[in-house]
Scaffold this active site. Structure first.
Site, mmCIF file in Angstrom:
data_model
loop_
_atom_site.group_PDB
_atom_site.id
_atom_site.type_symbol
_atom_site.label_atom_id
_atom_site.label_comp_id
_atom_site.label_asym_id
_atom_site.label_seq_id
_atom_site.Cartn_x
_atom_site.Cartn_y
_atom_site.Cartn_z
ATOM 1 N N GLY A 21 0.809 -1.214 0.000
ATOM 2 C CA GLY A 21 0.000 0.000 0.000
ATOM 3 C C GLY A 21 0.841 1.261 0.000
ATOM 4 N N ALA A 22 1.927 1.241 -0.758
ATOM 5 C CA ALA A 22 2.902 2.341 -0.694
ATOM 6 C C ALA A 22 2.696 3.397 -1.774
ATOM 7 C CB ALA A 22 4.320 1.786 -0.781
ATOM 8 N N GLY A 25 0.010 8.229 0.959
ATOM 9 C CA GLY A 25 -0.064 8.294 2.409
ATOM 10 C C GLY A 25 1.203 7.898 3.121
ATOM 11 N N GLY A 27 2.568 5.035 3.540
ATOM 12 C CA GLY A 27 3.403 4.100 2.808
ATOM 13 C C GLY A 27 4.321 4.785 1.828
ATOM 14 N N SER A 138 -2.726 0.287 15.147
ATOM 15 C CA SER A 138 -3.402 1.512 15.564
ATOM 16 C C SER A 138 -3.609 1.488 17.068
ATOM 17 C CB SER A 138 -4.759 1.624 14.850
ATOM 18 O OG SER A 138 -5.603 2.569 15.486
ATOM 19 N N TYR A 164 -12.732 -2.674 12.320
ATOM 20 C CA TYR A 164 -11.409 -2.044 12.243
ATOM 21 C C TYR A 164 -10.625 -2.290 13.531
ATOM 22 C CZ TYR A 164 -7.786 1.533 11.976
ATOM 23 O OH TYR A 164 -6.576 2.175 11.981
#
Length: 286
Positions: A21-22, A25, A27, A138, A164
């Site tokens: 997911g780079a 954001g 990443g 998180s 989540y």
């Protein structure tokens, strides 16, 4: 307390890092900083063209490869194509509080993106990893509740935020059990957790109120949030360390080694979750 910033990154020449997911954001910031320190950075992204555009003007050595962490076939293809050593795997891809949806494999989209996909990818690549696995979690893992009988939200009424929180607690427990197994084998590879605190990124865009990005006085900038990931990926920290912001509540500040929530230190639950996840995915985990 000494403030740690990206200026203190070590020389990363000769090191290979995979970041999921780079393409944007945290990443992308992490990729930029590690490449700037000399690492060869492999971006695992769903849209290769967007990924290439994202790094086109960034100095450094990049390789952009297709990877959808919510697609088991994509994970297998990525892992099967890998050859040689991989120093660091950063499981960064994630979504937050999204509507109920199923993947092509029939799995819960949010749980798969945040936890079961990274679980599968890590196990598929583990034989190549020489240094560490960094799991982005998180602070909300502290509110999570794991239902071993329904990891995939098939029988319970789906709740986006609860899913989540549960997925992020699952990540913390995954790190705990992975580190236990690595240590039992005498492996030098470490499993490390990183929390960016509350960072202002597009992650919360699907949340009904998008409240996180409205509370700027309580949040980290994306640049500051990425520091926890960079610290966890490059500093000499013990296995299963929890790196997060050093400010009140761990929601903003500079990176420091802290402590995960009590539920994330439950060794029995971690072992049971590992087995339940392996069964759900139908894979032989390490």
């Amino acid at each position: 307390m000494t403030t740690w910033t990206g200026n203190q990154l070590p020389d990363m020449k000769g090191r290979t890092v995979v970041i999921t997911g780079a393409g944007r954001g945290l990443g992308l910031i992490t990729a930029r900083e590690l490449a700037g320190a000399g690492a060869h950075v492999v971006l695992g992204v769903r849209d290769v063209h967007k990924g290439r555009r994202a790094v086109a003007d960034i100095p450094g050595t990049f390789d952009v490869r297709p990877l959808d962490v919510a697609d088991l076939g994509s994970l297998r293809a990525f892992a099967d194509a890998w050859s040689g050593d991989l120093d660091i795997l950063i499981n960064n891809a994630g979504v937050m509080d999204i509507p109920a949806a199923r993947t092509a494999d029939g799995l819960d989209q949010q749980t798969t993106t945040n936890y079961t996909g990274p679980f599968a990818l890590t196990n598929m690549l583990l034989e190549h990893i020489t240094d560490r696995v960094v799991h982005v979690t998180s602070q909300l893992h502290r509110l999570g509740k794991i239902d071993l009988a329904d990891l995939d939200w098939r029988t319970r009424t789906y709740n986006g935020m609860a899913a989540y929180q549960a997925s992020k607690l699952a990540v913390v427990l995954f790190s705990l059990e992975l580190q236990r197994r690595l240590a039992a084998e005498g492996s030098p590879v470490r499993s490390v957790l990183a929390s960016p605190g509350i960072a202002r990124t597009s992650l919360a865009a699907h949340s009904p109120a998008n409240i996180i990005n409205r509370l700027t006085f309580l949040t980290n900038s994306p640049e500051r949030g990425a520091l926890s990931v960079l610290y966890a990926a490059t500093q000499d920290v013990p296995g299963n360390s929890y790196v997060g912001p050093d400010g009140p509540g761990g929601v903003r500040g500079f990176p420091a080694v802290g402590r995960q929530g009590k539920a994330g230190l439950d060794e029995e639950m971690a072992a049971q979750l590992w087995n339940a996840t392996s069964e759900l995915l139908g894979i032989q985990a390490r």
